[in-house]
Design a protein around this motif. Structure first.
Motif, mmCIF file in Angstrom:
data_model
loop_
_atom_site.group_PDB
_atom_site.id
_atom_site.type_symbol
_atom_site.label_atom_id
_atom_site.label_comp_id
_atom_site.label_asym_id
_atom_site.label_seq_id
_atom_site.Cartn_x
_atom_site.Cartn_y
_atom_site.Cartn_z
ATOM 1 N N GLY A 70 0.810 -1.205 0.000
ATOM 2 C CA GLY A 70 0.000 0.000 0.000
ATOM 3 C C GLY A 70 0.852 1.267 0.000
ATOM 4 N N LEU A 71 1.918 1.261 0.800
ATOM 5 C CA LEU A 71 2.824 2.415 0.814
ATOM 6 C C LEU A 71 3.528 2.572 -0.525
ATOM 7 C CD1 LEU A 71 4.421 2.437 4.377
ATOM 8 C CD2 LEU A 71 2.803 4.068 3.393
ATOM 9 N N ALA A 72 3.896 1.461 -1.140
ATOM 10 C CA ALA A 72 4.523 1.526 -2.471
ATOM 11 C C ALA A 72 3.559 2.149 -3.481
ATOM 12 C CB ALA A 72 4.961 0.133 -2.930
ATOM 13 N N ALA A 73 2.296 1.778 -3.406
ATOM 14 C CA ALA A 73 1.287 2.367 -4.302
ATOM 15 C C ALA A 73 1.136 3.866 -4.029
ATOM 16 C CB ALA A 73 -0.055 1.651 -4.135
ATOM 17 N N ALA A 74 1.162 4.255 -2.755
ATOM 18 C CA ALA A 74 1.064 5.676 -2.404
ATOM 19 C C ALA A 74 2.273 6.441 -2.938
ATOM 20 C CB ALA A 74 0.957 5.844 -0.890
ATOM 21 N N LEU A 75 3.456 5.860 -2.815
ATOM 22 C CA LEU A 75 4.660 6.519 -3.334
ATOM 23 C C LEU A 75 4.599 6.654 -4.854
ATOM 24 C CD1 LEU A 75 7.429 4.950 -1.077
ATOM 25 C CD2 LEU A 75 6.465 7.259 -0.974
ATOM 26 N N PHE A 76 4.046 5.646 -5.511
ATOM 27 C CA PHE A 76 3.875 5.743 -6.961
ATOM 28 C C PHE A 76 2.961 6.926 -7.282
ATOM 29 C CE2 PHE A 76 1.576 4.923 -10.891
ATOM 30 C CZ PHE A 76 2.634 4.711 -11.772
ATOM 31 N N TYR A 77 1.859 7.022 -6.587
ATOM 32 C CA TYR A 77 0.875 8.070 -6.865
ATOM 33 C C TYR A 77 1.415 9.461 -6.516
ATOM 34 C CZ TYR A 77 -3.558 10.550 -7.137
ATOM 35 O OH TYR A 77 -4.540 11.441 -7.477
ATOM 36 N N TYR A 78 1.969 9.625 -5.313
ATOM 37 C CA TYR A 78 2.334 10.945 -4.822
ATOM 38 C C TYR A 78 3.748 11.395 -5.173
ATOM 39 C CZ TYR A 78 -1.973 10.904 -2.123
ATOM 40 O OH TYR A 78 -3.292 10.877 -1.746
ATOM 41 N N VAL A 79 4.646 10.464 -5.531
ATOM 42 C CA VAL A 79 6.023 10.847 -5.851
ATOM 43 C C VAL A 79 6.389 10.495 -7.293
ATOM 44 C CG1 VAL A 79 8.459 10.525 -5.265
ATOM 45 C CG2 VAL A 79 6.756 10.645 -3.443
ATOM 46 N N PHE A 80 6.188 9.251 -7.704
ATOM 47 C CA PHE A 80 6.624 8.831 -9.037
ATOM 48 C C PHE A 80 5.887 9.600 -10.140
ATOM 49 C CE2 PHE A 80 6.691 6.233 -12.854
ATOM 50 C CZ PHE A 80 8.024 5.855 -12.932
ATOM 51 N N ILE A 81 4.573 9.676 -10.046
ATOM 52 C CA ILE A 81 3.798 10.373 -11.091
ATOM 53 C C ILE A 81 4.234 11.838 -11.219
ATOM 54 C CG2 ILE A 81 1.497 11.207 -11.749
ATOM 55 C CD1 ILE A 81 0.380 8.490 -10.770
ATOM 56 N N PRO A 82 4.285 12.623 -10.116
ATOM 57 C CA PRO A 82 4.702 14.015 -10.303
ATOM 58 C C PRO A 82 6.188 14.191 -10.604
ATOM 59 C CG PRO A 82 4.139 13.622 -8.005
ATOM 60 C CD PRO A 82 3.775 12.379 -8.759
ATOM 61 N N ALA A 83 7.001 13.193 -10.324
ATOM 62 C CA ALA A 83 8.426 13.313 -10.618
ATOM 63 C C ALA A 83 8.750 12.913 -12.059
ATOM 64 C CB ALA A 83 9.247 12.446 -9.657
ATOM 65 N N PHE A 84 8.074 11.883 -12.563
ATOM 66 C CA PHE A 84 8.498 11.325 -13.848
ATOM 67 C C PHE A 84 7.438 11.333 -14.946
ATOM 68 C CE2 PHE A 84 11.056 9.180 -10.552
ATOM 69 C CZ PHE A 84 12.296 9.654 -10.942
ATOM 70 N N ILE A 85 6.174 11.416 -14.610
ATOM 71 C CA ILE A 85 5.134 11.346 -15.636
ATOM 72 C C ILE A 85 4.610 12.741 -15.970
ATOM 73 C CG2 ILE A 85 2.867 10.407 -16.228
ATOM 74 C CD1 ILE A 85 3.599 7.930 -14.525
ATOM 75 N N TRP A 86 4.103 13.454 -14.977
ATOM 76 C CA TRP A 86 3.582 14.818 -15.170
ATOM 77 C C TRP A 86 4.359 15.733 -14.241
ATOM 78 C CZ3 TRP A 86 -1.703 12.342 -14.141
ATOM 79 C CH2 TRP A 86 -2.220 11.790 -15.312
ATOM 80 N N LYS A 87 5.436 16.301 -14.697
ATOM 81 C CA LYS A 87 6.343 17.102 -13.864
ATOM 82 C C LYS A 87 5.596 18.028 -12.900
ATOM 83 C CE LYS A 87 10.595 16.066 -14.711
ATOM 84 N NZ LYS A 87 11.405 15.541 -13.658
ATOM 85 N N GLY A 88 5.720 17.725 -11.617
ATOM 86 C CA GLY A 88 5.127 18.560 -10.584
ATOM 87 C C GLY A 88 3.630 18.397 -10.395
ATOM 88 N N GLN A 89 3.048 17.392 -11.052
ATOM 89 C CA GLN A 89 1.597 17.249 -10.962
ATOM 90 C C GLN A 89 1.178 15.834 -10.578
ATOM 91 O OE1 GLN A 89 0.682 18.672 -15.012
ATOM 92 N NE2 GLN A 89 -0.512 20.285 -14.015
ATOM 93 N N THR A 90 0.362 15.757 -9.554
ATOM 94 C CA THR A 90 -0.393 14.547 -9.262
ATOM 95 C C THR A 90 -1.609 14.583 -10.193
ATOM 96 O OG1 THR A 90 -1.642 15.758 -7.600
ATOM 97 C CG2 THR A 90 0.296 14.496 -6.805
ATOM 98 N N PRO A 91 -2.368 13.515 -10.294
ATOM 99 C CA PRO A 91 -3.576 13.581 -11.130
ATOM 100 C C PRO A 91 -4.522 14.718 -10.733
ATOM 101 C CG PRO A 91 -3.026 11.301 -10.731
ATOM 102 C CD PRO A 91 -2.091 12.132 -9.876
ATOM 103 N N GLY A 92 -4.713 14.952 -9.442
ATOM 104 C CA GLY A 92 -5.587 16.034 -9.001
ATOM 105 C C GLY A 92 -5.066 17.396 -9.422
ATOM 106 N N LYS A 93 -3.773 17.613 -9.257
ATOM 107 C CA LYS A 93 -3.188 18.890 -9.663
ATOM 108 C C LYS A 93 -3.272 19.064 -11.176
ATOM 109 C CE LYS A 93 -0.151 19.720 -5.745
ATOM 110 N NZ LYS A 93 -0.940 18.897 -4.845
ATOM 111 N N ARG A 94 -3.093 17.997 -11.901
ATOM 112 C CA ARG A 94 -3.188 18.082 -13.362
ATOM 113 C C ARG A 94 -4.609 18.454 -13.788
ATOM 114 N NH1 ARG A 94 -0.016 16.914 -17.592
ATOM 115 N NH2 ARG A 94 -0.956 16.147 -19.505
#
Length: 187
Positions: A70-94
């Motif tokens: 669960g923590l790994a999934a949270a890190l994917f959502y809150y860190v990996f996505i804004p770091a590598f997929i949408w620079k500086g953006q979580t899905p909500g911020k996007r």
């Protein structure tokens, strides 16, 4: 080109509180779903229901495995996505067109993002994110000391203080100050 992008970020204004709150609600929901998915799978195996999200009620080895996943999934959502997929953006911020940048206006770096998202939000504030409750439960399983209630109340208090600081100040929450970041309008 990178200098031009940094310059453009510097000229952006802070995100409105309404957009930040909208992004928070979206990310709280979607991030919670992402965090809960591995726990739900273990719960289904153990209890034939996905509704048991309390890893403290799992046999210890299953609770540790589910909590870690669960923590790994949270890190994917809150860190990996804004770091590598949408620079500086979580899905909500996007979705609401805002982004996290460094306090100086440059593109946020992975270390700053990790400090902001993990230390600032999940650990220090911690009262309003599903991943925080999960690491509290994991710490309880691993040590036998009840961290859940005290850290929940402390996190809620810090989260309320952070909200007040955001409302009264420069729209930077405690987690922004810890990570040396700010949230700006994307458009």
């Amino acid at each position: 080109m990178n200098t031009q992008k940094s310059q453009n970020l510097t000229n952006q204004r802070p995100a409105s509180l309404g957009r930040r709150f909208g992004a928070y609600l979206i990310d709280w929901y979607l991030g919670g779903l992402a965090t809960a998915l591995p726990i739900s799978m273990v719960s289904m195996k153990l209890f034939q229901t996905v509704q048991n999200q309390n890893i403290l009620s799992f046999p210890a080895s299953y609770g540790i495995a589910a909590g870690t996943a669960g923590l790994a999934a949270a890190l994917f959502y809150y860190v990996f996505i804004p770091a590598f997929i949408w620079k500086g953006q979580t899905p909500g911020k996007r979705l609401v067109k805002i982004r996290i940048v460094s306090a100086d206006g440059n593109e946020v770096t992975l270390p700053k993002l990790m400090i902001r998202q993990i230390l600032g939000i999940m650990v220090v504030e911690g009262g309003l994110v599903t991943a925080s409750a999960l690491w509290h439960q994991l710490a309880t399983i691993l040590t036998g000391i009840d961290f859940v209630k005290p850290l929940m109340y402390i996190g809620m208090g810090i989260s309320i203080l952070s909200s007040i600081i955001t409302l009264l100040g420069d729209h930077r929450a405690i987690h922004d100050r810890i990570g040396r970041t700010q949230v700006v309008s994307d458009k």
